[in-house]
Design a protein around this motif. Sequence first.
Motif, PDB file in Angstrom:
ATOM      1  N   ASN A   7       0.818  -1.212   0.000  1.00  0.00           N
ATOM      2  CA  ASN A   7       0.000   0.000   0.000  1.00  0.00           C
ATOM      3  C   ASN A   7       0.851   1.261   0.000  1.00  0.00           C
ATOM      4  O   ASN A   7       0.436   2.284  -0.537  1.00  0.00           O
ATOM      5  CB  ASN A   7      -0.928   0.014   1.216  1.00  0.00           C
ATOM      6  CG  ASN A   7      -2.135  -0.869   1.003  1.00  0.00           C
ATOM      7  OD1 ASN A   7      -2.360  -1.334  -0.110  1.00  0.00           O
ATOM      8  ND2 ASN A   7      -2.883  -1.108   2.048  1.00  0.00           N
ATOM      9  N   LEU A  65       1.719   6.243  -5.308  1.00  0.00           N
ATOM     10  CA  LEU A  65       1.541   6.496  -6.748  1.00  0.00           C
ATOM     11  C   LEU A  65       0.116   6.985  -7.033  1.00  0.00           C
ATOM     12  O   LEU A  65      -0.084   7.943  -7.783  1.00  0.00           O
ATOM     13  CB  LEU A  65       1.827   5.226  -7.552  1.00  0.00           C
ATOM     14  CG  LEU A  65       3.293   4.827  -7.706  1.00  0.00           C
ATOM     15  CD1 LEU A  65       3.407   3.550  -8.516  1.00  0.00           C
ATOM     16  CD2 LEU A  65       4.093   5.941  -8.385  1.00  0.00           C
ATOM     17  N   LEU A  66      -0.873   6.318  -6.422  1.00  0.00           N
ATOM     18  CA  LEU A  66      -2.271   6.716  -6.623  1.00  0.00           C
ATOM     19  C   LEU A  66      -2.492   8.162  -6.170  1.00  0.00           C
ATOM     20  O   LEU A  66      -3.106   8.966  -6.886  1.00  0.00           O
ATOM     21  CB  LEU A  66      -3.176   5.805  -5.794  1.00  0.00           C
ATOM     22  CG  LEU A  66      -4.128   4.856  -6.509  1.00  0.00           C
ATOM     23  CD1 LEU A  66      -4.868   4.001  -5.510  1.00  0.00           C
ATOM     24  CD2 LEU A  66      -5.097   5.590  -7.395  1.00  0.00           C
ATOM     25  N   TRP A 117      -0.306  10.501  -5.899  1.00  0.00           N
ATOM     26  CA  TRP A 117       0.434  11.382  -6.811  1.00  0.00           C
ATOM     27  C   TRP A 117      -0.361  11.635  -8.087  1.00  0.00           C
ATOM     28  O   TRP A 117      -0.534  12.774  -8.522  1.00  0.00           O
ATOM     29  CB  TRP A 117       1.793  10.736  -7.135  1.00  0.00           C
ATOM     30  CG  TRP A 117       2.632  11.522  -8.075  1.00  0.00           C
ATOM     31  CD1 TRP A 117       2.713  11.373  -9.421  1.00  0.00           C
ATOM     32  CD2 TRP A 117       3.512  12.600  -7.739  1.00  0.00           C
ATOM     33  NE1 TRP A 117       3.582  12.293  -9.953  1.00  0.00           N
ATOM     34  CE2 TRP A 117       4.091  13.052  -8.941  1.00  0.00           C
ATOM     35  CE3 TRP A 117       3.862  13.219  -6.542  1.00  0.00           C
ATOM     36  CZ2 TRP A 117       5.002  14.099  -8.976  1.00  0.00           C
ATOM     37  CZ3 TRP A 117       4.773  14.265  -6.583  1.00  0.00           C
ATOM     38  CH2 TRP A 117       5.331  14.697  -7.787  1.00  0.00           C
ATOM     39  N   ALA A 136      -3.389  13.788  -7.415  1.00  0.00           N
ATOM     40  CA  ALA A 136      -3.099  15.169  -7.041  1.00  0.00           C
ATOM     41  C   ALA A 136      -2.449  15.958  -8.167  1.00  0.00           C
ATOM     42  O   ALA A 136      -2.646  17.167  -8.276  1.00  0.00           O
ATOM     43  CB  ALA A 136      -2.195  15.192  -5.805  1.00  0.00           C
ATOM     44  N   ASP A 189     -10.747   8.454  -8.547  1.00  0.00           N
ATOM     45  CA  ASP A 189     -10.868   9.029  -7.213  1.00  0.00           C
ATOM     46  C   ASP A 189     -11.978   8.331  -6.424  1.00  0.00           C
ATOM     47  O   ASP A 189     -11.834   8.047  -5.232  1.00  0.00           O
ATOM     48  CB  ASP A 189     -11.157  10.531  -7.333  1.00  0.00           C
ATOM     49  CG  ASP A 189     -10.893  11.257  -6.035  1.00  0.00           C
ATOM     50  OD1 ASP A 189      -9.792  11.090  -5.479  1.00  0.00           O
ATOM     51  OD2 ASP A 189     -11.786  11.978  -5.566  1.00  0.00           O
ATOM     52  N   ALA A 190     -13.086   8.014  -7.120  1.00  0.00           N
ATOM     53  CA  ALA A 190     -14.195   7.332  -6.452  1.00  0.00           C
ATOM     54  C   ALA A 190     -13.834   5.885  -6.119  1.00  0.00           C
ATOM     55  O   ALA A 190     -14.200   5.364  -5.074  1.00  0.00           O
ATOM     56  CB  ALA A 190     -15.442   7.374  -7.334  1.00  0.00           C
ATOM     57  N   LEU A 191     -13.055   5.254  -7.020  1.00  0.00           N
ATOM     58  CA  LEU A 191     -12.676   3.854  -6.809  1.00  0.00           C
ATOM     59  C   LEU A 191     -11.852   3.667  -5.539  1.00  0.00           C
ATOM     60  O   LEU A 191     -11.904   2.623  -4.888  1.00  0.00           O
ATOM     61  CB  LEU A 191     -11.872   3.335  -8.010  1.00  0.00           C
ATOM     62  CG  LEU A 191     -12.662   2.811  -9.188  1.00  0.00           C
ATOM     63  CD1 LEU A 191     -11.731   2.513 -10.359  1.00  0.00           C
ATOM     64  CD2 LEU A 191     -13.419   1.543  -8.807  1.00  0.00           C
ATOM     65  N   ASP A 233     -12.367   4.800  -2.770  1.00  0.00           N
ATOM     66  CA  ASP A 233     -13.240   4.597  -1.607  1.00  0.00           C
ATOM     67  C   ASP A 233     -13.911   3.226  -1.574  1.00  0.00           C
ATOM     68  O   ASP A 233     -14.552   2.884  -0.584  1.00  0.00           O
ATOM     69  CB  ASP A 233     -14.331   5.676  -1.579  1.00  0.00           C
ATOM     70  CG  ASP A 233     -13.755   7.026  -1.236  1.00  0.00           C
ATOM     71  OD1 ASP A 233     -12.863   7.067  -0.381  1.00  0.00           O
ATOM     72  OD2 ASP A 233     -14.195   8.036  -1.818  1.00  0.00           O
ATOM     73  N   PRO A 259     -12.830   0.134  -1.127  1.00  0.00           N
ATOM     74  CA  PRO A 259     -12.547  -0.755   0.016  1.00  0.00           C
ATOM     75  C   PRO A 259     -13.187  -0.292   1.320  1.00  0.00           C
ATOM     76  O   PRO A 259     -13.440  -1.116   2.192  1.00  0.00           O
ATOM     77  CB  PRO A 259     -11.021  -0.705   0.123  1.00  0.00           C
ATOM     78  CG  PRO A 259     -10.559  -0.343  -1.243  1.00  0.00           C
ATOM     79  CD  PRO A 259     -11.592   0.603  -1.763  1.00  0.00           C
ATOM     80  N   PHE A 260     -13.468   1.007   1.471  1.00  0.00           N
ATOM     81  CA  PHE A 260     -14.124   1.487   2.687  1.00  0.00           C
ATOM     82  C   PHE A 260     -15.615   1.226   2.658  1.00  0.00           C
ATOM     83  O   PHE A 260     -16.225   0.936   3.678  1.00  0.00           O
ATOM     84  CB  PHE A 260     -13.889   2.988   2.863  1.00  0.00           C
ATOM     85  CG  PHE A 260     -12.657   3.302   3.646  1.00  0.00           C
ATOM     86  CD1 PHE A 260     -11.869   2.288   4.173  1.00  0.00           C
ATOM     87  CD2 PHE A 260     -12.279   4.604   3.876  1.00  0.00           C
ATOM     88  CE1 PHE A 260     -10.727   2.567   4.894  1.00  0.00           C
ATOM     89  CE2 PHE A 260     -11.140   4.898   4.604  1.00  0.00           C
ATOM     90  CZ  PHE A 260     -10.363   3.884   5.108  1.00  0.00           C
ATOM     91  N   ILE A 268      -6.089   0.140   1.735  1.00  0.00           N
ATOM     92  CA  ILE A 268      -5.432   1.046   0.777  1.00  0.00           C
ATOM     93  C   ILE A 268      -5.908   2.497   0.880  1.00  0.00           C
ATOM     94  O   ILE A 268      -5.097   3.419   0.736  1.00  0.00           O
ATOM     95  CB  ILE A 268      -5.522   0.492  -0.676  1.00  0.00           C
ATOM     96  CG1 ILE A 268      -4.842   1.434  -1.683  1.00  0.00           C
ATOM     97  CG2 ILE A 268      -6.946   0.263  -1.138  1.00  0.00           C
ATOM     98  CD1 ILE A 268      -3.366   1.515  -1.562  1.00  0.00           C
ATOM     99  N   PHE A 300      -6.425   4.405   3.315  1.00  0.00           N
ATOM    100  CA  PHE A 300      -5.745   5.168   4.366  1.00  0.00           C
ATOM    101  C   PHE A 300      -4.525   5.913   3.817  1.00  0.00           C
ATOM    102  O   PHE A 300      -4.336   7.094   4.075  1.00  0.00           O
ATOM    103  CB  PHE A 300      -5.291   4.247   5.504  1.00  0.00           C
ATOM    104  CG  PHE A 300      -6.403   3.830   6.410  1.00  0.00           C
ATOM    105  CD1 PHE A 300      -7.039   4.761   7.205  1.00  0.00           C
ATOM    106  CD2 PHE A 300      -6.815   2.515   6.478  1.00  0.00           C
ATOM    107  CE1 PHE A 300      -8.069   4.386   8.058  1.00  0.00           C
ATOM    108  CE2 PHE A 300      -7.836   2.122   7.320  1.00  0.00           C
ATOM    109  CZ  PHE A 300      -8.465   3.062   8.106  1.00  0.00           C
ATOM    110  N   ARG A 318      -5.678   8.660   1.049  1.00  0.00           N
ATOM    111  CA  ARG A 318      -6.401   9.826   1.560  1.00  0.00           C
ATOM    112  C   ARG A 318      -5.586  10.649   2.549  1.00  0.00           C
ATOM    113  O   ARG A 318      -5.960  11.777   2.855  1.00  0.00           O
ATOM    114  CB  ARG A 318      -7.719   9.382   2.213  1.00  0.00           C
ATOM    115  CG  ARG A 318      -8.714   8.783   1.231  1.00  0.00           C
ATOM    116  CD  ARG A 318      -9.125   9.745   0.135  1.00  0.00           C
ATOM    117  NE  ARG A 318     -10.159   9.168  -0.719  1.00  0.00           N
ATOM    118  CZ  ARG A 318     -10.201   9.329  -2.030  1.00  0.00           C
ATOM    119  NH1 ARG A 318      -9.300  10.047  -2.659  1.00  0.00           N
ATOM    120  NH2 ARG A 318     -11.171   8.777  -2.737  1.00  0.00           N
ATOM    121  N   GLU A 364      -1.394  17.839  -2.905  1.00  0.00           N
ATOM    122  CA  GLU A 364      -2.162  18.912  -3.543  1.00  0.00           C
ATOM    123  C   GLU A 364      -1.752  20.285  -3.008  1.00  0.00           C
ATOM    124  O   GLU A 364      -1.704  21.267  -3.747  1.00  0.00           O
ATOM    125  CB  GLU A 364      -3.654  18.696  -3.314  1.00  0.00           C
ATOM    126  CG  GLU A 364      -4.286  17.804  -4.364  1.00  0.00           C
ATOM    127  CD  GLU A 364      -5.704  17.360  -3.991  1.00  0.00           C
ATOM    128  OE1 GLU A 364      -6.217  17.812  -2.958  1.00  0.00           O
ATOM    129  OE2 GLU A 364      -6.264  16.550  -4.748  1.00  0.00           O
TER     130      GLU A 364
END
Lengths: 294, 293
Positions: free
Chosen positions: B88, B94-95, B97, B100, B111-113, B115, B117-118, B166, B168, B171, B178
Amino acid sequence: MSQPPSERGHTEWMVTPVGAGPVARRVVLGIVAVVTLLFLVAPLALIVSSALSQGIGVFFRNLSDAGTQHAILLTVITAIIAVPLNILFGLAAAWTVTKFDFPGRTLLISLIELPYSISPIVAGVAYLFVYGSQGLFGPLLDYFGLKVMFALPAIVLASMFVTAPFVARELIPLMQVQGTDEEEAAVTLGASGLATFLRVTLPNIRWAVLYGAILCNARVMGEFGAVSVVSGNIRGQTTTLPLQIELLYQDYNVAGAFAAATVLTAVALVTILIKAVLERIAREIDETPVRPPA
Amino acid sequence: MLGLPSAKQSLSARSARHLRRSVIPGFGLALGITVLYLGAIVLLPLCALILKASDVGLAQLWGILSSPRTLSAIRVTVTMALAATAFNAVYGLLLAWVLARYEFPGKRLLDALVDVPFALPTAVAGLALTALFSKTGWFGGPLEAIGLKVAYTPLGIAIAMAFTSIPFVVRTVQPVIEDLGSDVEEAGRSLGANDFQILWRVIFPAIFPAFLAGCSLSFARSLGEFGAVIFIAGNQPMKTEIVALLTFIRLEEYNYQAAAAIAAVMLAMAFLMLVVTNMVQAWNLRYLGRGDT
């Protein structure tokens, strides 16, 4: 929180920022795209394709299975009880720690966040030692003939433990930024506490409340570890939808398990969709100039 | 304290003093509800657990915890949580980066994906991952052809843990990237630094505290994960049994003392991770504060 684009660094570049070169960009984006497809998209695609693999008729027959129907009902009832209570707690907690300063405030904030870092299994076991027959209140509950453990009350309580921080977490940072000026003005002008809350505070935080409630709902409906300890997993009685998935899976009814999983996947996807929409609304409100006081 | 020192920061000393004599009503009621709820829902069970565990007695506690099966479960859980966190750390960074720094079609979707796992219940995630990596699954078949078994092995545990934790890392790091000002980067560039030097000596130090905080959250979550793991783990004692499952099994055997002891250890681990995360986040905020001035 979110800045208008002009304030962000990357639109003002005089020189190429790091990683913005075409090669670096392509490589990084490529890696992320491939891993995301394999890691985040594939499980979702698999749930849908497995549920529908034997046709839509079988899918609906699996869903209308008596056990699954009961599990859906139990899950919805749990959410109907737990989510509003959690919203009430979230509002009270956020109001307490953002509008007032008092000794022990930092400790209270830590306590609000505590369930977030505790394993659901630990939460479940802990509840057993309160309301179980071996627990603190066990003998007392037995005496009065009340059943908490392995029944709906325990399922609701465990769900509330696990999701306690959800609404508060959304509200606290927001209400912190908004400060207390508007409320103080309202109270000074003679508004009652309730009117101040309903007409001054709530309009400012309604999207965050909604967002917290939706996340909380998804988590309540999907909670597995804590509920599997406190529910006793009695077939057709205390199995919530996630537990029903496991039961069906253990019965080698994989298609049934995936059909049940599809319901929760739909809840998750709707949750994410609403989150995206609410974030957009919040961003638009952020970017519109402050309206003159009415 | 977790995630909230910013709260303290934004309150200037003056407004804090002002709040103490707040004209806003409802303090008693709101505090009452908060304390009552926390007391009844969160603190009471935790106290009951600690009480039960303290009943066990030190010698017996030691016996339960030092049994080969418990030690093996702890070893498997910690090792695989570390492996999941390592994955992770790289993928999440990388995600973050990409989200942002780059504009590209499908960015909102990505960006939606993050979330997923939550929002996705862990049992559903576990079921899906097991089916993916089982012998007949989309990934399991090809992987076993090259001799790599994932489902019902420790590797499967690590994958389930990585999936559920992932967000955590992403986010926590994403907002920091940013907010990173362009000036230091430009300064580095004008002093003749190349991309790699800027990345390593300017950008990475700035995001490191947030990155570490995200990783410790991811690790903490992995230690306690249950639903996703038990589907894919195979749950063989001494091989692929995690601490959370062992607690559950002891309960089903009506061995309440052992369950209390192991749950108390998990609780202690959670508190330890909470302290670590808070320290890292406090450091993170100090770091950000220094960067602002």
